[in-house]
Design an enzyme around this catalytic site. Structure first.
Site, PDB file in Angstrom:
ATOM      1  N   HIS A 165      42.104  45.952  53.816  1.00 43.30           N
ATOM      2  CA  HIS A 165      43.620  45.469  53.127  1.00 43.30           C
ATOM      3  C   HIS A 165      44.519  44.982  54.827  1.00 43.30           C
ATOM      4  O   HIS A 165      44.842  44.816  54.891  1.00 43.30           O
ATOM      5  CB  HIS A 165      44.069  46.415  53.781  1.00 43.30           C
TER       6      HIS A 165
HETATM    7  C1  LIG Z   1      35.936  48.153  49.780  1.00 44.28           C
HETATM    8  C2  LIG Z   1      37.329  48.208  49.323  1.00 44.28           C
HETATM    9  C3  LIG Z   1      37.920  49.235  48.658  1.00 44.28           C
HETATM   10  C4  LIG Z   1      39.900  49.565  48.268  1.00 44.28           C
HETATM   11  N1  LIG Z   1      40.186  50.791  48.242  1.00 44.28           N
HETATM   12  C5  LIG Z   1      41.803  50.523  48.356  1.00 44.28           C
HETATM   13  C6  LIG Z   1      42.362  51.752  47.829  1.00 44.28           C
HETATM   14  O1  LIG Z   1      41.743  52.217  47.897  1.00 44.28           O
HETATM   15  N2  LIG Z   1      43.271  51.324  47.538  1.00 44.28           N
HETATM   16  C7  LIG Z   1      43.813  50.356  47.242  1.00 44.28           C
HETATM   17  O2  LIG Z   1      45.167  50.208  47.517  1.00 44.28           O
HETATM   18  N3  LIG Z   1      42.951  49.004  47.461  1.00 44.28           N
HETATM   19  C8  LIG Z   1      42.479  49.017  47.794  1.00 44.28           C
HETATM   20  N4  LIG Z   1      41.594  48.246  47.905  1.00 44.28           N
HETATM   21  C9  LIG Z   1      41.905  47.050  48.202  1.00 44.28           C
HETATM   22  C10 LIG Z   1      42.462  45.379  46.737  1.00 44.28           C
HETATM   23  O3  LIG Z   1      40.705  45.846  46.391  1.00 44.28           O
HETATM   24  C11 LIG Z   1      43.036  44.744  46.309  1.00 44.28           C
HETATM   25  O4  LIG Z   1      44.115  44.918  46.822  1.00 44.28           O
HETATM   26  C12 LIG Z   1      42.961  44.327  45.252  1.00 44.28           C
HETATM   27  O5  LIG Z   1      41.773  44.434  44.761  1.00 44.28           O
HETATM   28  C13 LIG Z   1      43.709  43.326  44.808  1.00 44.28           C
HETATM   29  O6  LIG Z   1      43.511  42.529  43.807  1.00 44.28           O
HETATM   30  P1  LIG Z   1      43.900  40.961  43.362  1.00 44.28           P
HETATM   31  O7  LIG Z   1      44.130  40.949  42.128  1.00 44.28           O
HETATM   32  O8  LIG Z   1      45.715  40.903  44.231  1.00 44.28           O
HETATM   33  O9  LIG Z   1      42.928  40.258  44.590  1.00 44.28           O
HETATM   34  P2  LIG Z   1      41.851  39.886  44.313  1.00 44.28           P
HETATM   35  O10 LIG Z   1      40.655  41.552  43.828  1.00 44.28           O
HETATM   36  O11 LIG Z   1      40.752  39.690  45.624  1.00 44.28           O
HETATM   37  O12 LIG Z   1      41.096  39.430  43.046  1.00 44.28           O
HETATM   38  C14 LIG Z   1      41.179  37.597  43.038  1.00 44.28           C
HETATM   39  C15 LIG Z   1      40.132  37.059  42.947  1.00 44.28           C
HETATM   40  O13 LIG Z   1      40.424  35.761  42.773  1.00 44.28           O
HETATM   41  C16 LIG Z   1      38.886  34.724  43.196  1.00 44.28           C
HETATM   42  N5  LIG Z   1      39.394  33.831  43.566  1.00 44.28           N
HETATM   43  C17 LIG Z   1      39.340  32.975  45.167  1.00 44.28           C
HETATM   44  N6  LIG Z   1      39.227  32.316  45.120  1.00 44.28           N
HETATM   45  C18 LIG Z   1      39.626  31.796  44.327  1.00 44.28           C
HETATM   46  C19 LIG Z   1      39.476  30.111  44.257  1.00 44.28           C
HETATM   47  N7  LIG Z   1      39.848  28.897  45.353  1.00 44.28           N
HETATM   48  N8  LIG Z   1      39.636  30.075  41.842  1.00 44.28           N
HETATM   49  C20 LIG Z   1      39.214  30.776  41.554  1.00 44.28           C
HETATM   50  N9  LIG Z   1      39.310  31.832  41.502  1.00 44.28           N
HETATM   51  C21 LIG Z   1      38.848  32.260  43.058  1.00 44.28           C
HETATM   52  C22 LIG Z   1      37.916  36.081  43.448  1.00 44.28           C
HETATM   53  O14 LIG Z   1      37.103  35.170  43.174  1.00 44.28           O
HETATM   54  C23 LIG Z   1      39.040  37.555  42.614  1.00 44.28           C
HETATM   55  O15 LIG Z   1      37.980  37.384  41.582  1.00 44.28           O
HETATM   56  C24 LIG Z   1      40.191  47.878  48.216  1.00 44.28           C
HETATM   57  C25 LIG Z   1      39.495  47.314  48.665  1.00 44.28           C
HETATM   58  C26 LIG Z   1      37.907  46.826  49.064  1.00 44.28           C
HETATM   59  C27 LIG Z   1      36.956  45.702  49.205  1.00 44.28           C
END
Ligand SMILES: Cc1cc2nc3c(=O)[nH]c(=O)nc-3n(C[C@H](O)[C@H](O)[C@H](O)COP(=O)(O)OP(=O)(O)OC[C@H]3O[C@@H](n4cnc5c(N)ncnc54)[C@H](O)[C@@H]3O)c2cc1C
Length: 590
Positions: free
Chosen positions: A517
Site C-alpha cells: 500500500h
Molecule cells: C500481497 C498484496 C495484498 C494486497 N491486499 C490488499 C487488500 O487486502 N486490500 C486492498 O485494498 N488492497 C490490497 N492490495 C493492493 C491492491 O492490490 C492494489 O491497490 C491494486 O491492485 C491497485 O490496482 P491498480 O490498477 O491501481 O494497479 P496494479 O494492480 O498495480 O496494476 C497496474 C498494472 O499496470 C502494469 N504496468 C505497470 N507499468 C506499466 C507500463 N510502463 N506499461 C504497461 N503496463 C504497465 C502492471 O504490470 C500492472 O498489471 C494488496 C497488494 C498486494 C501486493
C-alpha cells in the site's frame, strides 16, 4: 525509430483493477480503446488452476505473479543525504505484473475511507488547532468529499461483490457494522463471510472490552453472486491460498472475475500484452499528449497516437511515467517546491502475535482467506482523542487468518530454538495455537519523503529507475507504538500466554514484506501548487492525461487502499464520459 501505429481514441497504460474499470466504461461510451500491459495475459482457468494455484514455493516464495527486478526495480534510501541503492529482490512491497495487476494476488479487504480522510488537514485543524500538525507534515485535503465519493464506492463494491455489514445506512447506525463509517446509501451486495474460531474469539474479547467489532468488508465472496455486468463469482471455500495467489475458485474479486469477461468481448477494445510504455508523448507546446511510446518483447519501439492517455500502471510506475514524460513540475526536497514525487507515503503495518496454550486452543489457521475475519475501528484515524497523545493517525485493527502455508507461516514463541529438533517441537506446538492481530495504520506525508528519478541507476532499457526516499516519520512511529500496545491488550485478554509486539520502527527497510500500500507522488487536490491532478484525476498541466491509482492519494489512511482506488476509477471515468468528452479541456469543479 518507433513505428507509428493507427490512432486510437484512448490509450490505457496498465490493465489492473483501474485500467479494466476505465476501459470498460469508455468502451461503453463508444470510444476506441487500446490497453497496453507490461506483463502477460492471465486468467483463472489457465493460470490459477486448482491443480497448481496453491503452490507456495512457486507463488509465495518465488513470487511468480509479481514483478521481477530484472524487468524493473526501484532504488531506495531513508533520507536525501544518503545514496540510494537498487532493490535487487522485491521485499517490502510486491507489485503485480500482468493482466489484473496486483489485484490478482491481493488479499481482498475492501474499505471505504472515512469522511474525515478526504479533508484531513481541515479536520485536524478544526479539532485540535493548526499547531497540532507538525511543520514538516504535509498532509492535505483531497479536493472532494466522502459524499461525492459515495456513489462510486457503491459501484465498486457492487462490481466486486463485497461481503460485509453496513454500519451506517443513510445516517441510521446499524448493529454489527462499523460504527465509524460514513453514511452509505445501501447495504453491501453480499452478507458477511462466516467466521472461524480466531476472529470469533477476537470479536468476543474486544466486545467485552468495550470495542464494537464487525466483519471485515471482503472481496472474497460469502455466496454465489452475479455482478451488475452479469459476471458470476463463486462462494469462497477458505482454502488458505489467497494473498499472494490467484484464486482458482472465482471467489476473489479481481479484474479477471468481474470486468474482463465483458470487456474482452467488446469490439472497440483491444489489449496488447507484454508491451511496456516508455513515456507519454507531448506536442511542441508540452500541454497536449499525442499518445505513448512503448516497447514489446522484440525490443522494437512503437508509437501509439491517441486523443486521451490514461495512466493506470502501478502507482510507482504512474509517477515515474509522469517524470519521464515531463508532465508537471518535479518535487524539490530542498525548496519544497514542485509537486510530482511529493507526498509519497506508505502504510504502517503493525502486528501482534499471540501464542496460546496448545492443549486448549486450536485455531486451525490454515482455514482462511485474505479478507476473512473481524475488525474494530476504535484505534483508526481520528476515532480516538489525539489531544493528549502527541501524534495523529491510527489504523484499522483486525484478526484475519489469511491461511497458514507450511513454508512461510511457522512462528515460534520467543526463546525457542532456531533449528534442530527443539525448533521442530516448538513449531509443531505453536502451528495451530498461534494467532496474529494486525493494525494497518495511516502513513502521513512528510516533507522529506518523496519520489524522483535516480541519477545513477537505469532499467534494462536505459531509463532512470524510480528513487524512493522514505523513512517512517516521528509522528507515525509514535502512533505505531500506541496502537500496537492497545492491540496487545486485546490479544492478552484473549488468553495468549506469550505475546510478540511488532510496531513499525525506524529505519524503513526494503527487505521484509510490510505492505504493497504505497501511495502518493502525484497527489490529487483543488490547489495546483500542492497537487498534480485535479479532483477528477486530470493532469493540471496536460488536460488530456488522467492518472488513476494510489499515486493520487495525498497521504494514506488507516485503511487498505483498493476500495478508494476503485471508486476513484469510476469517478474519473464518469467525469470523462459526462464532461470531458463534451468539451475536451481542463475540467472545472462542479
Ligand atoms: C500481497 C498484496 C495484498 C494486497 N491486499 C490488499 C487488500 O487486502 N486490500 C486492498 O485494498 N488492497 C490490497 N492490495 C493492493 C491492491 O492490490 C492494489 O491497490 C491494486 O491492485 C491497485 O490496482 P491498480 O490498477 O491501481 O494497479 P496494479 O494492480 O498495480 O496494476 C497496474 C498494472 O499496470 C502494469 N504496468 C505497470 N507499468 C506499466 C507500463 N510502463 N506499461 C504497461 N503496463 C504497465 C502492471 O504490470 C500492472 O498489471 C494488496 C497488494 C498486494 C501486493
Amino acid at each position: 525509430m518507433a513505428r507509428k501505429l493507427p490512432r486510437k481514441d484512448v490509450v490505457i497504460i496498465g490493465l489492473g483493477w483501474t485500467g479494466s474499470i476505465i476501459a470498460n466504461e469508455l468502451c461503453d461510451e463508444g470510444l476506441d480503446v487500446v490497453a497496453l500491459e507490461r506483463g502477460p495475459w492471465r486468467d483463472t482457468a489457465t493460470d490459477f488452476n486448482i491443480g497448481y494455484a496453491p503452490d507456495e514455493l512457486r507463488y509465495n516464495s518465488r513470487q511468480e505473479l509479481m514483478l521481477r527486478p530484472a524487468q524493473t526495480t526501484v532504488t531506495a534510501r531513508n533520507n536525501a543525504d544518503q545514496t540510494a541503492l537498487p532493490m535487487r529482490q522485491y521485499g517490502s512491497f510486491h507489485p503485480g505484473n500482468g493482466v489484473g495487476g496486483a489485484g490478482v494476488h491481493w488479499a481482498g479487504i475492501t474499505w471505504r475511507f472515512s469522511p474525515a480522510d478526504f479533508r484531513l488537514r481541515s479536520h485536524y485543524t478544526e479539532r485540535y488547532g493548526a499547531q497540532s500538525i507538525p511543520e514538516d507534515m504535509t498532509i492535505q485535503d483531497w479536493g472532494l468529499t466522502y459524499e461525492e465519493m459515495e456513489p462510486y464506492y457503491d459501484r465498486f463494491e457492487y462490481l466486486a461483490g463485497v461481503s460485509g455489514k453496513a454500519g451506517n445506512l443513510n445516517g441510521q447506525m446499524q448493529d454489527g457494522g462499523n460504527p465509524f463509517e460514513g453514511a452509505r446509501k445501501r447495504e453491501y451486495p453480499n452478507p458477511p463471510m462466516m467466521q472461524t474460531f480466531g476472529p470469533t474469539l477476537f470479536a468476543e474479547t474486544a466486545a467485552k472490552m468495550g470495542y464494537k467489532p464487525f466483519p471485515i468488508p471482503s472481496s472474497l465472496l460469502s455466496r454465489t453472486y452475479t455482478n451488475p455486468l452479469g459476471v458470476t463469482m463463486g462462494q469462497c471455500t477458505f482454502c488458505g491460498f489467497c494473498t499472494n495467489y490467484g484464486c482458482a475458485n472465482y471467489s476473489k474479486a479481481s479484474a479477471q472475475t468481474t470486468v474482463l469477461p465483458i470487456l474482452m468481448r467488446k469490439p472497440n477494445f483491444e489489449l496488447r500484452t507484454l508491451c511496456e510504455v516508455l513515456k507519454v508523448n507531448l506536442d511542441s507546446t508540452g500541454k497536449k499528449a499525442t499518445g505513448v511510446t512503448y516497447v514489446d518483447t522484440s525490443g522494437d519501439e512503437f508509437e501509439q497516437p491517441a486523443d486521451l492517455v490514461i495512466l493506470c500502471a502501478f502507482m510507482l510506475d504512474n509517477v515515474r511515467l509522469m517524470l519521464l514524460s515531463g508532465i508537471g513540475t518535479p518535487y524539490d526536497v530542498r525548496s519544497g517546491k514542485g509537486t510530482v514525487g511529493r507526498n509519497f507515503c506508505y502504510q504502517m503495518a503493525n502486528q501482534v502475535v499471540g501464542f496460546f496454550d496448545p492443549a486448549k486452543y486450536n485455531f486451525n489457521s490454515f482455514i482462511g482467506g485474505g479478507a476473512t475475519g473481524m475488525a474494530i475501528d476504535e484505534l483508526n484515524n481520528d476515532n480516538f482523542d489525539h489531544g493528549p497523545l502527541g501524534f495523529l493517525g491510527g489504523g484499522s485493527t483486525r484478526c484475519a487468518p489469511i491461511g497458514a502455508e507450511p513454508i512461510s507461516k511457522r512462528p515460534t514463541p520467543p526463546g525457542s530454538p532456531t533449528w534442530g529438533s527443539g525448533w521442530k517441537k516448538a513449531m509443531r506446538d505453536s502451528y495451530l495455537s498461534n494467532l496474529s492481530v494486525g493494525c494497518e495504520a495511516s502513513s502521513y506525508a512528510n516533507r522529506g519523503n518523496f519520489l524522483d528519478l535516480d541519477p545513477t541507476y537505469t532499467d534494462r532499457l536505459g531509463r532512470p529507475l524510480m528513487r524512493i526516499t522514505f523513512d517512517f516519520p516521528e509522528n507515525d512511529v509514535k502512533m505505531s507504538a500506541y496502537v500496537t500496545t492497545k492491540v496487545a491488550e486485546i490479544v492478552r485478554a484473549m488468553g495468549a500466554q506469550t505475546i510478540v509486539e511488532n510496531p513499525r520502527t525506524r529505519p524503513w527497510s526494503v527487505v521484509p514484506y510490510q505492505s504493497t500500500h504505497v501511495v502518493g507522488g502525484t497527489a490529487m487536490g483543488a490547489d495546483p501548487s500542492t497537487s498534480v491532478v485535479n479532483p477528477y484525476l486530470q493532469s493540471w498541466d496536460v488536460p488530456n492525461v488522467f492518472t488513476v491509482g494510489a499515486n493520487v492519494f495525498p497521504q494514506n489512511s488507516g485503511f487498505n487502499p483498493t476500495g478508494t482506488v476503485g471508486a476513484l476509477a469510476y469517478r474519473a471515468a464518469d467525469a470523462i464520459r459526462s464532461r470531458y468528452l463534451k468539451s475536451p479541456g481542463p475540467l472545472v469543479q462542479a
